[in-house]
Scaffold this active site. Structure first.
Site, short mmCIF file in Angstrom:
data_model
loop_
_atom_site.label_atom_id
_atom_site.label_comp_id
_atom_site.label_asym_id
_atom_site.label_seq_id
_atom_site.Cartn_x
_atom_site.Cartn_y
_atom_site.Cartn_z
N PRO A 179 0.83 -1.22 0.00
CA PRO A 179 0.00 0.00 0.00
C PRO A 179 0.86 1.27 0.00
O PRO A 179 0.35 2.35 -0.28
CB PRO A 179 -0.85 -0.13 1.26
CG PRO A 179 -0.22 -1.19 2.09
CD PRO A 179 0.61 -2.05 1.19
N GLU B 34 3.26 -7.03 8.55
CA GLU B 34 3.46 -5.57 8.34
C GLU B 34 4.32 -5.29 7.10
O GLU B 34 4.59 -4.14 6.78
CB GLU B 34 4.09 -4.92 9.58
CG GLU B 34 3.26 -5.05 10.84
CD GLU B 34 1.83 -4.50 10.67
OE1 GLU B 34 1.69 -3.34 10.26
OE2 GLU B 34 0.87 -5.24 10.96
N ARG C 79 -3.41 -9.91 -20.03
CA ARG C 79 -4.36 -9.65 -21.12
C ARG C 79 -3.81 -8.69 -22.16
O ARG C 79 -4.38 -8.56 -23.25
CB ARG C 79 -5.72 -9.20 -20.59
CG ARG C 79 -5.70 -7.90 -19.84
CD ARG C 79 -7.07 -7.60 -19.27
NE ARG C 79 -8.05 -7.22 -20.28
CZ ARG C 79 -8.07 -6.05 -20.92
NH1 ARG C 79 -7.14 -5.12 -20.64
NH2 ARG C 79 -8.95 -5.78 -21.83
C1 JAH Z 1 -0.69 -5.76 3.00
C2 JAH Z 1 1.87 -6.76 2.56
N1 JAH Z 1 -2.41 -1.59 -2.71
C3 JAH Z 1 -3.05 -2.76 -2.24
C4 JAH Z 1 -2.22 -3.53 -1.24
C5 JAH Z 1 -1.09 -4.21 -1.61
C6 JAH Z 1 -0.37 -4.92 -0.64
C7 JAH Z 1 -0.83 -4.93 0.67
N2 JAH Z 1 -1.94 -4.25 0.99
C8 JAH Z 1 -2.61 -3.57 0.07
C9 JAH Z 1 -0.10 -5.62 1.75
C10 JAH Z 1 -0.01 -6.41 4.02
C11 JAH Z 1 1.27 -6.92 3.80
C12 JAH Z 1 1.19 -6.14 1.53
#
Ligand code: JAH
Length: 296
Positions: free
Chosen positions: A89, A116, A154
């Site tokens: 994220p 995390e 795709r």
């Molecule tokens: C959550 C590792 N952008 C969406 C997204 C991508 C990865 C993760 N969360 C949201 C995520 C926890 C650990 C990656």
């Protein structure tokens, strides 16, 4: 294209065996391999996580299994260098143009974090891209990887039958697509727009452009700042009245005065008329019309 995915939940990637991506793999248009990160642990508990330095909640993925996994996987083809992608994220936004860029590579490795996230040193050492598919937190990178692999696959030559349907996609023009219809001509008292049945292809193309412009103005007005608009386009956009806000937690903004007050209170620097028209402050949900509180 070759795609490797490293995860502690290889079964989470099973949907890649299905439908368009699965069919592309069975036709050898893409070679997708998933790997269980725990194969690169050595302790009896196959530990992949540890406490964060500096304290705080949750656990962090240890660097050693990731480094061992990535060294092993890249060594399987010394003639190529993969593009290593970490979904997070905290990444840069994944977009259609990002998908197109990844589709030009001949080897991608996706590293799916859990907890995390992955130790920052191994991310620094290995990742070419840290990518976010949207502003929400998942339980790990697996679902984001599914999204990106599908969006990329795709675009590969031969995967989608009708190449025109790719060029015609929402986002290919930088605008949202308008609605689409098929038979019957009247369903539950709702008729297909007459123009689509007129056979006048120039008029149909104009109507579709107008629907796309109107929908984009209502739902994703910021997209309009990023594309070239003709004078005719601008006239359509200017005539698109945006209804009052119908959902979400923020109260509707009903007039320009309200908008100025609300914008000031929210610390948002925005044209008050725009705010009044959209009926909400800042980048919150667009106004109503549609049943969804996130849609106008
Ligand atoms: C959550 C590792 N952008 C969406 C997204 C991508 C990865 C993760 N969360 C949201 C995520 C926890 C650990 C990656």
């Amino acid at each position: 294209m070759r795609i490797d995915v490293v995860t502690i939940f290889p079964d989470y990637l099973r949907p890649l065996e299905l439908a368009l991506v699965g069919r592309a793999a069975s036709r050898d248009l893409v070679d997708i391999q998933t790997h269980d990160l725990r194969a690169w642990t050595h302790d009896v508990h196959r530990t992949v996580d540890d406490s964060p330095y500096g304290g705080g909640p949750g656990m962090v993925m240890r660097p050693e299994p990731w480094d061992a996994a990535l060294r092993d996987i890249v060594a399987r083809d010394p003639s190529r260098r993969p593009r290593v992608v970490v979904p997070t994220p905290a990444g840069v936004p994944f977009t259609q143009s990002y998908a197109a860029e990844l589709a030009e590579q001949d080897w991608l490795i996706f590293c799916c974090g859990r907890y995390e996230g992955i130790d920052g040193r191994v991310v620094d050492a290995w990742a070419d891209d840290e990518i976010s598919i949207g502003d929400y937190v998942l339980a790990g990178g697996e679902v984001a990887t599914l999204v990106m692999v599908e969006a990329v696959t795709r675009l590969l030559p031969g995967v989608v039958g009708n190449a025109e349907s790719i060029i015609d996609d929402s986002f290919a023009h930088g605008l949202l697509e308008g609605p689409v219809y098929t038979r019957p001509p009247v369903w539950e008292g709702r008729a297909v727009p007459e123009i689509l049945r007129s056979g006048d292809h120039a008029a149909i193309a104009r109507w579709r452009r107008e629907e796309a412009l109107r929908r984009t103005r209502r739902r994703r007005p910021e997209l309009l700042d990023r594309i070239e608009l003709s004078d005719a386009d601008r006239a359509v956009v200017a005539s698109t009245i945006v209804a009052a806000h119908g959902g979400g937690d923020d109260p509707p903004v009903t007039g320009v005065e309200d908008a100025v007050t609300a914008a000031g209170a929210a610390g948002v620097v925005e044209d008050a008329v725009t705010v009044a028209e959209r009926g909400t402050i800042g980048d919150g949900p667009a106004p109503s019309g549609c049943a969804s509180s996130h849609c106008s």
